[in-house]
Design a protein around this motif. Structure first.
Motif, PDB file in Angstrom:
ATOM      1  N   TYR A 536       0.932  -1.311   0.086  1.00  0.00           N
ATOM      2  CA  TYR A 536      -0.026  -0.182  -0.329  1.00  0.00           C
ATOM      3  C   TYR A 536       0.748   1.075   0.295  1.00  0.00           C
ATOM      4  O   TYR A 536       1.828   1.055   0.639  1.00  0.00           O
ATOM      5  CB  TYR A 536      -0.567  -0.325   1.431  1.00  0.00           C
ATOM      6  N   GLY A 537       0.335   2.304  -0.756  1.00  0.00           N
ATOM      7  CA  GLY A 537       0.223   3.496  -0.020  1.00  0.00           C
ATOM      8  C   GLY A 537       0.444   4.160   1.108  1.00  0.00           C
ATOM      9  O   GLY A 537      -0.075   3.521   2.022  1.00  0.00           O
ATOM     10  N   PHE A 538       1.493   5.519   1.384  1.00  0.00           N
ATOM     11  CA  PHE A 538       1.932   5.234   2.258  1.00  0.00           C
ATOM     12  C   PHE A 538      -0.095   5.949   3.285  1.00  0.00           C
ATOM     13  O   PHE A 538      -0.459   5.838   3.933  1.00  0.00           O
ATOM     14  CB  PHE A 538       2.503   6.598   3.400  1.00  0.00           C
ATOM     15  N   VAL A 539      -0.132   6.724   3.053  1.00  0.00           N
ATOM     16  CA  VAL A 539      -1.608   6.853   2.383  1.00  0.00           C
ATOM     17  C   VAL A 539      -2.600   6.095   2.546  1.00  0.00           C
ATOM     18  O   VAL A 539      -3.219   6.316   3.277  1.00  0.00           O
ATOM     19  CB  VAL A 539      -2.071   8.589   1.977  1.00  0.00           C
ATOM     20  N   ASP A 540      -2.664   5.451   1.559  1.00  0.00           N
ATOM     21  CA  ASP A 540      -3.555   4.838   2.266  1.00  0.00           C
ATOM     22  C   ASP A 540      -3.535   3.106   2.440  1.00  0.00           C
ATOM     23  O   ASP A 540      -4.227   2.573   3.330  1.00  0.00           O
ATOM     24  CB  ASP A 540      -3.663   3.568   0.621  1.00  0.00           C
ATOM     25  N   GLY A 541      -2.502   2.997   2.825  1.00  0.00           N
ATOM     26  CA  GLY A 541      -1.728   2.526   4.539  1.00  0.00           C
ATOM     27  C   GLY A 541      -2.728   2.696   5.953  1.00  0.00           C
ATOM     28  O   GLY A 541      -3.068   2.288   6.859  1.00  0.00           O
ATOM     29  N   ASN A 542      -2.403   4.407   5.777  1.00  0.00           N
ATOM     30  CA  ASN A 542      -3.491   5.169   7.122  1.00  0.00           C
ATOM     31  C   ASN A 542      -4.878   4.464   6.802  1.00  0.00           C
ATOM     32  O   ASN A 542      -5.446   4.145   7.788  1.00  0.00           O
ATOM     33  CB  ASN A 542      -3.032   6.426   6.975  1.00  0.00           C
ATOM     34  N   LYS A 543      -5.450   4.917   5.614  1.00  0.00           N
ATOM     35  CA  LYS A 543      -6.834   4.913   5.520  1.00  0.00           C
ATOM     36  C   LYS A 543      -7.231   3.324   6.186  1.00  0.00           C
ATOM     37  O   LYS A 543      -8.076   2.829   6.911  1.00  0.00           O
ATOM     38  CB  LYS A 543      -7.299   5.298   4.340  1.00  0.00           C
ATOM     39  N   GLU A 544      -6.045   2.038   5.569  1.00  0.00           N
ATOM     40  CA  GLU A 544      -6.320   0.950   5.758  1.00  0.00           C
ATOM     41  C   GLU A 544      -6.928   0.917   7.281  1.00  0.00           C
ATOM     42  O   GLU A 544      -7.646   0.327   7.261  1.00  0.00           O
ATOM     43  CB  GLU A 544      -5.761   0.038   5.243  1.00  0.00           C
ATOM     44  N   VAL A 545      -5.652   1.198   8.151  1.00  0.00           N
ATOM     45  CA  VAL A 545      -5.624   1.244   9.434  1.00  0.00           C
ATOM     46  C   VAL A 545      -7.061   1.688  10.593  1.00  0.00           C
ATOM     47  O   VAL A 545      -7.441   1.248  10.978  1.00  0.00           O
ATOM     48  CB  VAL A 545      -4.575   1.803  10.359  1.00  0.00           C
ATOM     49  N   ILE A 546      -7.150   3.563   9.732  1.00  0.00           N
ATOM     50  CA  ILE A 546      -7.851   3.983  10.178  1.00  0.00           C
ATOM     51  C   ILE A 546      -9.396   2.783  10.133  1.00  0.00           C
ATOM     52  O   ILE A 546     -10.806   2.901  10.887  1.00  0.00           O
ATOM     53  CB  ILE A 546      -8.570   5.014   9.701  1.00  0.00           C
ATOM     54  N   GLY A 547      -9.769   2.274   8.737  1.00  0.00           N
ATOM     55  CA  GLY A 547     -10.938   1.846   7.941  1.00  0.00           C
ATOM     56  C   GLY A 547     -11.285   0.883   9.244  1.00  0.00           C
ATOM     57  O   GLY A 547     -11.988   0.083   9.786  1.00  0.00           O
ATOM     58  N   ARG A 548     -10.119  -0.005   9.751  1.00  0.00           N
ATOM     59  CA  ARG A 548      -9.952  -1.391  10.374  1.00  0.00           C
ATOM     60  C   ARG A 548     -10.621  -0.990  11.559  1.00  0.00           C
ATOM     61  O   ARG A 548     -11.411  -1.919  12.197  1.00  0.00           O
ATOM     62  CB  ARG A 548      -8.205  -2.380  10.754  1.00  0.00           C
ATOM     63  N   LEU A 549      -9.968   0.188  12.771  1.00  0.00           N
ATOM     64  CA  LEU A 549     -10.175   0.218  13.253  1.00  0.00           C
ATOM     65  C   LEU A 549     -11.638   0.381  13.856  1.00  0.00           C
ATOM     66  O   LEU A 549     -12.074   0.226  15.100  1.00  0.00           O
ATOM     67  CB  LEU A 549      -9.265   1.643  14.251  1.00  0.00           C
TER      68      LEU A 549
END
Length: 577
Positions: A536-549
């Motif tokens: 993942y890109g850094f921004v997309d990776g952060n979106k994934e984390v926030i989405g999981r939380l």
């Protein structure tokens, strides 16, 4: 010639060792022995538990298992050679893993039955391809879970080749279960089974033939990387790193002298942020590949300059590398009551690392439903918690007191005294004029390190937390539970190698400056064996984390609603996600 003679002598010694049956190994473990399998040899490592520099927990998670790949990935050739002294026998054929006692495995002593009656004893302790994940005899007492999306594909996940036949469990009846009334906990169990099924469908089959192929090609990949020199450290890379470290620290002192405290604090935080990458390298023996030399380098960086315990990090991090993303066992995802990265934390799990219950208590019920909003604020202050964990490790004497690492604790104590002398007294007290400026300097310098904590959690929070049983190979588990972050090469200095966490988990001792070169080879390996490579890109990776939380927060809200309905005498119908 000397080497050939030594190899011949070791081979003769190996042939003289007795052959152990699975039943005999089971009986030894039932008797309290710590038995692991490495390179077809039976090792009894009880005497090494209190000496192991990486802590005893990491070894406990390998009891009853073939630990060949875990041992080879995390240890130097010298350490692996030392392990030969603990050999007590050999095995014949393919070893089928037991569930380690620390994970809930139950073993029968030798007095129970005879060899013929229990010739298939391994089946009691391993997850068969057709068994249910809820079968208590095939896994630890708490049900396994996966934290994954319900879609077949996810943005950033490299597609693999034709789907391999997955192990289909009895959770195929999930749809039927979802129609039943739920008291909240039933809903979480259904969700667990549903996610496990999705994970089994996404990754290669757990049958022995498929997993043996994955392991064989992983070991060939390792040999190829060794041949290409990717385990050799280029010290010019670290010379450039040292120039960066020196420049940041010099700027910190310069602005501190001028009284520009906020700017000085920013440079100190950036200095600490960069230094952690080198400490991580040394903790994995990725610099000189010599245990004591790299450890001293790491202690100087972590303790003397950063105020954090390298010994604590190694004890925790080694477990993380073995049971990655396991809710009950991996300390790197156990953050209740602040965060629950899997819905399983809503059921109050017991941590085998911390040896205590992680209750989903009143505080967790307040924080978890809003955890996606707390993520970045908590990351800003995360360094303060590392101080607490470091001192807890040192004061409680959780590290080895004997063996090759016995003196590391005392060096770390000296490092802590040095750190709080130069930082606490020299900088905070003597060099800053007012308490308000001291407070600002302290907070800014520590908050500037927050990208590091985001980087650390980024690679795992959004990945699977499934326990697919003991049949899953080491490389498949590492790639299933870890993501890489895609970034341009000129930004590698900022991420410090942590953007290649999936590759790092496969080859922990590889110097980080070689990880980018290794990435292409790992991608080819993933395509070959059919394992998705998460990038993942850094921004997309952060979106994934926030989405999981946010998803787990939603499950927490559903659980609370179900329990509220039950408490008032209602029914749980209609409260499924």
């Amino acid at each position: 010639m000397a080497g050939t003679g030594r190899d011949r002598q070791e081979g003769q010694s190996s042939r003289q060792l007795p052959v152990f049956s699975p039943r005999e190994v089971e009986a030894l473990i039932a008797d309290g022995r710590s038995i692991i399998i490495v390179d077809q040899h039976v090792l009894k490592v009880d005497a090494w538990l209190k000496y192991h520099p990486g802590g005893d927990k990491a070894i406990h998670h390998m009891v009853g298992r073939d630990a060949t790949d875990e041992v080879n990935s995390l240890h130097s050739a010298e350490a692996r050679q030392m392990m030969s002294r603990y050999r007590i026998g050999k095995i014949e054929g393919r070893w089928k893993n037991f569930v380690p006692p620390i994970q809930g495995g139950v073993y029968r002593p030798a007095s129970v039955g005879d060899e013929k009656e229990h010739s298939d004893v391994q089946a009691r302790f391993t997850t068969k391809d057709t068994s249910s994940p809820s079968d208590a005899s095939s896994r630890s007492p708490s049900p396994p879970a996966v934290f994954d999306t319900t879609s077949e594909t996810r943005p950033g996940l490299r597609a693999r080749g034709p789907t391999m036949a997955a192990s289909v469990t009895s959770v195929s009846s999930v749809d039927e279960l979802e129609e039943e009334p739920s008291d909240g906990m039933t809903h979480l169990d259904v969700l667990t089974r549903k996610h496990i099924k999705l994970d089994l469908e996404k990754y290669p089959s757990l049958d022995p033939s498929t997993q043996d192929t994955v392991v064989k090609k992983y070991r060939l990949l390792h040999d190829k990387m060794v041949a290409e020199g990717l385990f050799e450290c280029n010290y010019y890379d670290y010379a450039r790193e040292c120039v960066r470290y020196t420049s940041l620290f010099t700027c910190m002192l310069l602005f501190l002298r001028w009284g520009w405290y906020t700017i000085s604090a920013c440079f100190l935080g950036a200095f600490w942020h960069q230094l952690v990458f080198a400490a991580h390298d040394s903790g994995h023996m990725g610099i000189t590949h010599k245990f004591h030399v790299d450890t001293v380098i790491g202690i100087i960086i972590a303790d003397f300059i950063g105020g954090l315990s390298l010994g604590w990090w190694k004890r925790s991090h080694n477990v993380h590398h073995i049971v990655t993303n396991s809710p009950e066992h991996d300390p790197d995802i156990e953050y209740i009551p602040l965060f629950a990265v899997s819905h399983r934390f809503l059921q109050s799990l017991r941590s085998t690392y911390h040896e205590k219950l992680m209750p989903y208590d009143a505080m967790a019920k307040i924080l978890v439903p809003v955890q996606q909003y707390l993520y970045y604020p908590v990351m800003l202050l995360a360094r303060f918690n590392l101080y607490r964990l470091s001192w807890e490790y040192l004061l409680l004497g959780q590290g080895p007191k004997k063996g090759p690492a016995w003196w590391h604790r005392y060096l770390e104590f000296a490092g802590q005294v040095f750190f709080w002398t130069w930082f606490g007294y020299g900088v905070m007290y003597k060099s800053i004029d007012t308490n308000w400026h001291r407070f600002v300097f302290l907070m800014v310098s520590h908050m500037v390190t927050s990208p590091l904590h985001v980087q650390i959690t980024l690679s795992h929070f959004a990945m699977s937390t499934a326990d697919l049983g003991q049949d899953e190979s080491f490389p498949q588990k590492m790639l299933r539970t870890t993501m890489d972050v895609d970034c341009p090469e000129w930004l590698d200095w900022f991420h410090g190698g942590l953007q290649f966490q999936a590759i790092h988990h496969l080859f922990p001792r590889m110097p980080r400056h070689n990880l980018r070169h290794a990435q292409k080879l790992v991608q080819e390996f993933c395509d070959d064996v059919g394992i998705p490579y998460a990038l993942y890109g850094f921004v997309d990776g952060n979106k994934e984390v926030i989405g999981r939380l946010a998803d787990v927060a939603r499950q927490a809200a559903i659980l609370a609603k179900c329990q509220g309905v039950m408490a008032t005498g209602g029914h749980g119908n209609g409260h499924h996600a």
